[in-house]
Design a protein around this motif. Structure first.
Motif, PDB file in Angstrom:
ATOM      1  N   SER A  73       0.820  -1.218   0.000  1.00 56.08           N
ATOM      2  CA  SER A  73       0.000   0.000   0.000  1.00 56.08           C
ATOM      3  C   SER A  73       0.852   1.266   0.000  1.00 56.08           C
ATOM      4  O   SER A  73       0.504   2.255  -0.675  1.00 56.08           O
ATOM      5  N   GLY A  74       1.963   1.261   0.734  1.00 65.32           N
ATOM      6  CA  GLY A  74       2.782   2.467   0.828  1.00 65.32           C
ATOM      7  C   GLY A  74       3.299   2.943  -0.519  1.00 65.32           C
ATOM      8  O   GLY A  74       2.998   4.082  -0.944  1.00 65.32           O
ATOM      9  N   PRO A  75       4.075   2.142  -1.239  1.00 66.32           N
ATOM     10  CA  PRO A  75       4.560   2.582  -2.560  1.00 66.32           C
ATOM     11  C   PRO A  75       3.428   2.842  -3.560  1.00 66.32           C
ATOM     12  O   PRO A  75       3.551   3.714  -4.435  1.00 66.32           O
ATOM     13  N   LEU A  76       2.332   2.063  -3.452  1.00 69.73           N
ATOM     14  CA  LEU A  76       1.207   2.281  -4.363  1.00 69.73           C
ATOM     15  C   LEU A  76       0.597   3.667  -4.165  1.00 69.73           C
ATOM     16  O   LEU A  76       0.302   4.386  -5.142  1.00 69.73           O
ATOM     17  N   LEU A  77       0.431   4.083  -2.930  1.00 72.07           N
ATOM     18  CA  LEU A  77      -0.147   5.396  -2.642  1.00 72.07           C
ATOM     19  C   LEU A  77       0.783   6.525  -3.084  1.00 72.07           C
ATOM     20  O   LEU A  77       0.329   7.532  -3.643  1.00 72.07           O
ATOM     21  N   THR A  78       2.062   6.394  -2.825  1.00 76.72           N
ATOM     22  CA  THR A  78       2.986   7.446  -3.260  1.00 76.72           C
ATOM     23  C   THR A  78       3.077   7.504  -4.792  1.00 76.72           C
ATOM     24  O   THR A  78       3.255   8.578  -5.380  1.00 76.72           O
ATOM     25  N   GLY A  79       2.958   6.330  -5.441  1.00 82.61           N
ATOM     26  CA  GLY A  79       2.929   6.334  -6.912  1.00 82.61           C
ATOM     27  C   GLY A  79       1.701   7.057  -7.443  1.00 82.61           C
ATOM     28  O   GLY A  79       1.786   7.838  -8.413  1.00 82.61           O
ATOM     29  N   LEU A  80       0.527   6.807  -6.835  1.00 82.10           N
ATOM     30  CA  LEU A  80      -0.692   7.515  -7.236  1.00 82.10           C
ATOM     31  C   LEU A  80      -0.569   9.013  -6.959  1.00 82.10           C
ATOM     32  O   LEU A  80      -1.039   9.845  -7.758  1.00 82.10           O
ATOM     33  N   ALA A  81       0.051   9.358  -5.841  1.00 84.63           N
ATOM     34  CA  ALA A  81       0.260  10.769  -5.532  1.00 84.63           C
ATOM     35  C   ALA A  81       1.160  11.425  -6.572  1.00 84.63           C
ATOM     36  O   ALA A  81       0.953  12.598  -6.939  1.00 84.63           O
ATOM     37  N   ALA A  82       2.154  10.715  -7.058  1.00 87.35           N
ATOM     38  CA  ALA A  82       3.039  11.263  -8.095  1.00 87.35           C
ATOM     39  C   ALA A  82       2.258  11.522  -9.385  1.00 87.35           C
ATOM     40  O   ALA A  82       2.456  12.548 -10.052  1.00 87.35           O
ATOM     41  N   VAL A  83       1.358  10.592  -9.728  1.00 82.41           N
ATOM     42  CA  VAL A  83       0.535  10.785 -10.924  1.00 82.41           C
ATOM     43  C   VAL A  83      -0.388  11.979 -10.749  1.00 82.41           C
ATOM     44  O   VAL A  83      -0.564  12.810 -11.669  1.00 82.41           O
ATOM     45  N   GLY A  84      -0.997  12.088  -9.576  1.00 78.28           N
ATOM     46  CA  GLY A  84      -1.892  13.215  -9.327  1.00 78.28           C
ATOM     47  C   GLY A  84      -1.168  14.547  -9.392  1.00 78.28           C
ATOM     48  O   GLY A  84      -1.684  15.522  -9.965  1.00 78.28           O
ATOM     49  N   SER A  85       0.019  14.624  -8.790  1.00 74.11           N
ATOM     50  CA  SER A  85       0.760  15.890  -8.814  1.00 74.11           C
ATOM     51  C   SER A  85       1.203  16.249 -10.227  1.00 74.11           C
ATOM     52  O   SER A  85       1.287  17.427 -10.589  1.00 74.11           O
ATOM     53  N   ALA A  86       1.468  15.248 -11.066  1.00 72.50           N
ATOM     54  CA  ALA A  86       1.866  15.539 -12.440  1.00 72.50           C
ATOM     55  C   ALA A  86       0.706  16.062 -13.277  1.00 72.50           C
ATOM     56  O   ALA A  86       0.917  16.778 -14.278  1.00 72.50           O
ATOM     57  N   LEU A  87      -0.531  15.698 -12.910  1.00 70.32           N
ATOM     58  CA  LEU A  87      -1.710  16.109 -13.669  1.00 70.32           C
ATOM     59  C   LEU A  87      -2.343  17.396 -13.144  1.00 70.32           C
ATOM     60  O   LEU A  87      -3.383  17.822 -13.656  1.00 70.32           O
ATOM     61  N   VAL A  88      -1.756  17.981 -12.109  1.00 67.91           N
ATOM     62  CA  VAL A  88      -2.306  19.231 -11.574  1.00 67.91           C
ATOM     63  C   VAL A  88      -2.180  20.333 -12.628  1.00 67.91           C
ATOM     64  O   VAL A  88      -1.138  20.494 -13.267  1.00 67.91           O
ATOM     65  N   GLY A  89      -3.275  21.093 -12.815  1.00 66.41           N
ATOM     66  CA  GLY A  89      -3.256  22.199 -13.786  1.00 66.41           C
ATOM     67  C   GLY A  89      -3.777  21.833 -15.146  1.00 66.41           C
ATOM     68  O   GLY A  89      -3.955  22.708 -15.995  1.00 66.41           O
ATOM     69  N   THR A  90      -4.028  20.555 -15.382  1.00 62.19           N
ATOM     70  CA  THR A  90      -4.589  20.155 -16.674  1.00 62.19           C
ATOM     71  C   THR A  90      -6.081  20.417 -16.686  1.00 62.19           C
ATOM     72  O   THR A  90      -6.755  20.406 -15.645  1.00 62.19           O
ATOM     73  N   THR A  91      -6.619  20.649 -17.835  1.00 62.61           N
ATOM     74  CA  THR A  91      -8.040  21.014 -17.950  1.00 62.61           C
ATOM     75  C   THR A  91      -8.965  19.823 -17.747  1.00 62.61           C
ATOM     76  O   THR A  91     -10.083  19.963 -17.266  1.00 62.61           O
ATOM     77  N   SER A  92      -8.506  18.622 -18.102  1.00 57.40           N
ATOM     78  CA  SER A  92      -9.390  17.455 -18.060  1.00 57.40           C
ATOM     79  C   SER A  92      -9.674  16.970 -16.642  1.00 57.40           C
ATOM     80  O   SER A  92     -10.805  16.670 -16.286  1.00 57.40           O
ATOM     81  N   CYS A  93      -8.653  16.883 -15.804  1.00 56.19           N
ATOM     82  CA  CYS A  93      -8.844  16.322 -14.456  1.00 56.19           C
ATOM     83  C   CYS A  93      -8.037  17.113 -13.433  1.00 56.19           C
ATOM     84  O   CYS A  93      -7.302  16.542 -12.644  1.00 56.19           O
ATOM     85  N   GLY A  94      -8.145  18.400 -13.473  1.00 59.83           N
ATOM     86  CA  GLY A  94      -7.357  19.234 -12.577  1.00 59.83           C
ATOM     87  C   GLY A  94      -7.728  19.061 -11.123  1.00 59.83           C
ATOM     88  O   GLY A  94      -6.877  18.818 -10.265  1.00 59.83           O
ATOM     89  N   SER A  95      -9.044  19.179 -10.791  1.00 59.83           N
ATOM     90  CA  SER A  95      -9.452  19.070  -9.393  1.00 59.83           C
ATOM     91  C   SER A  95      -9.238  17.662  -8.848  1.00 59.83           C
ATOM     92  O   SER A  95      -8.793  17.467  -7.709  1.00 59.83           O
ATOM     93  N   PHE A  96      -9.532  16.650  -9.661  1.00 61.78           N
ATOM     94  CA  PHE A  96      -9.329  15.275  -9.225  1.00 61.78           C
ATOM     95  C   PHE A  96      -7.850  14.989  -8.997  1.00 61.78           C
ATOM     96  O   PHE A  96      -7.480  14.268  -8.057  1.00 61.78           O
ATOM     97  N   ALA A  97      -6.995  15.522  -9.814  1.00 61.45           N
ATOM     98  CA  ALA A  97      -5.558  15.306  -9.673  1.00 61.45           C
ATOM     99  C   ALA A  97      -5.048  15.902  -8.374  1.00 61.45           C
ATOM    100  O   ALA A  97      -4.189  15.322  -7.686  1.00 61.45           O
ATOM    101  N   VAL A  98      -5.562  17.072  -8.016  1.00 64.50           N
ATOM    102  CA  VAL A  98      -5.139  17.703  -6.755  1.00 64.50           C
ATOM    103  C   VAL A  98      -5.560  16.846  -5.571  1.00 64.50           C
ATOM    104  O   VAL A  98      -4.771  16.591  -4.651  1.00 64.50           O
ATOM    105  N   VAL A  99      -6.812  16.370  -5.593  1.00 63.48           N
ATOM    106  CA  VAL A  99      -7.293  15.519  -4.499  1.00 63.48           C
ATOM    107  C   VAL A  99      -6.477  14.233  -4.418  1.00 63.48           C
ATOM    108  O   VAL A  99      -6.089  13.785  -3.328  1.00 63.48           O
ATOM    109  N   LEU A 100      -6.208  13.657  -5.572  1.00 61.64           N
ATOM    110  CA  LEU A 100      -5.437  12.410  -5.581  1.00 61.64           C
ATOM    111  C   LEU A 100      -4.033  12.615  -5.025  1.00 61.64           C
ATOM    112  O   LEU A 100      -3.547  11.805  -4.212  1.00 61.64           O
TER     113      LEU A 100
END
Length: 389
Positions: A266-293
């Motif tokens: 669970s630990g590495p999986l969550l940090t990996g998802l957090a990395a994906v979310g932070s990379a998608l911050v500011g995009t028009t398609s999933c900006g708010s979801f990326a921040v939450v993730l």
């Protein structure tokens, strides 16, 4: 005339008496039984010719005497002392490395949680930035930190520093116990080459059970099946039936292993998802979801890492595995003593009973009552053998 006669008569009397005594002694000497080979011991009192130094040497068992006392070979004693010196060095090595690996656990956990929370905050700040260079910088920084933490977690979960530290603590304790066993053998026994071989085998078995290096020989931290730890030489014998205590510790060890596996994934999986979310911050398609993730996954990862490594789940698993091994060793020791045909190789019954009672944390009467209840067929015994663990 009378006065002159008196001395002559007195001298004659003294001479006669002396002559009579000499004749008696001569006859006694002639009639004395002849001694064979000059042996005077039947006619002389027993004398103690051994001095106090020889007496002390005889009592210690390290002197070459003509009595029936068993004498230890000086070379055997020297070999056992050499093994004791090696064991003392092993104790220090395991103690120092155990402290080092315990520090690894604390420092890595603190660093990983700090980096994770920092990356989560940067993800939130990136979402609030207007865009442009600040957004790009915050996104890259937070993503890089999450990826770095993911790699660190893979390594940390693979080696399990808390479990490594527990292994070294167990090894140091068992090496100390072996050191005292050899010391006792040298002090009150007459060690032989068999004792040297047995001591060597025990040292090598401990080295195999609790290796110092990490690469190549490190114990499997997530085994498929939970087996009791084994730190004593293997002997060819039939598989013994497991006792209730051993089965209970193996059951608890299995639960700790499953929990540790879940947290390690669970630990590495969550940090990996957090990395994906932070990379998608500011995009028009999933900006708010990326921040939450990015923020939520990072925060949950810190919680999971704290539970796994702060709670030292790996250490708990190793403790249960070691306790199960303790009962396996006790069971094999009892069976080997019962099956030993040579009386000299058996342990004294009273001493062995007392040792087992102390190891289980019981009195002699409690141990005998437990043995009586266990030997009755058809009676279920729900009591555990050990009151110590």
């Amino acid at each position: 005339m009378a006065s002159m006669r008196a001395p002559s008569l007195m001298g004659s009397s003294i001479y006669s008496s002396s002559r009579s005594r000499r004749e008696t002694m001569i006859r006694a000497t002639i009639n004395m039984p002849k001694l064979q080979n000059g042996n005077l011991s039947p006619y002389l009192p027993k004398l103690t010719t051994r001095g106090w130094v020889e007496e002390l040497e005889l009592r210690s068992g390290y002197t070459n005497t003509t009595t029936n006392t068993k004498v230890s070979d000086p070379m055997v004693i020297a070999k056992l002392y050499m093994i004791m010196e090696t064991i003392a060095d092993r104790v220090e090595m395991h103690k120092n490395i155990g402290e080092q690996r315990n520090n690894w656990n604390s420092l890595l956990l603190t660093s990983i949680n700090t980096i994770t929370l920092t990356a989560s905050m940067m993800t939130g700040m990136a979402a609030m930035s207007g865009g442009g260079a600040p957004l790009l910088a915050l996104k890259l920084s937070s993503t890089s930190l999450f990826l770095a933490v993911t790699g660190m977690l893979f390594v940390m979960n693979k080696i399990q520093p808390s479990q490594l530290a527990e292994e070294q603590r167990n090894a140091a304790r068992l090496f100390k116990q072996l050191h005292e066993e050899i010391r006792t053998t040298v002090s009150i026994g007459t060690p032989t080459l068999d004792d040297v071989k047995e001591a060597m085998d025990k040292v090598l078995a401990l080295d195999k059970a609790y290796p110092l290096p990490l690469l190549g020989v490190m114990l499997e931290k997530f085994p498929k099946t939970v087996e009791p730890a084994r730190w004593w030489p293997e002997k060819e014998q039939k598989q013994a039936h497991k006792g209730k205590d051993e089965e209970d510790y193996l059951r608890l060890g299995g639960k700790a292993l499953k929990l540790n596996k879940a947290l390690a994934i669970s630990g590495p999986l969550l940090t990996g998802l957090a990395a994906v979310g932070s990379a998608l911050v500011g995009t028009t398609s999933c900006g708010s979801f990326a921040v939450v993730l990015g923020i939520v996954a990072g925060a949950l990862s810190s919680v999971v890492n704290t539970l796994e490594h702060g709670g030292q789940v790996g250490m708990v698993f190793e403790m249960y595995r070691s306790n199960a091994g303790f009962f396996r060793l006790m069971e094999e020791s009892i069976e080997s003593n019962l099956k030993e045909r040579e009386v000299e190789k058996r342990e004294n019954g009273e001493m062995f009973e007392m040792k087992v009672a102390l190891q289980l944390g019981r009195s002699l009467s409690e141990l005998r009552d437990l043995a009586t209840c266990s030997s009755i067929k058809g009676v279920a015994n729900h009591e555990f053998a050990s009151k110590l663990f």
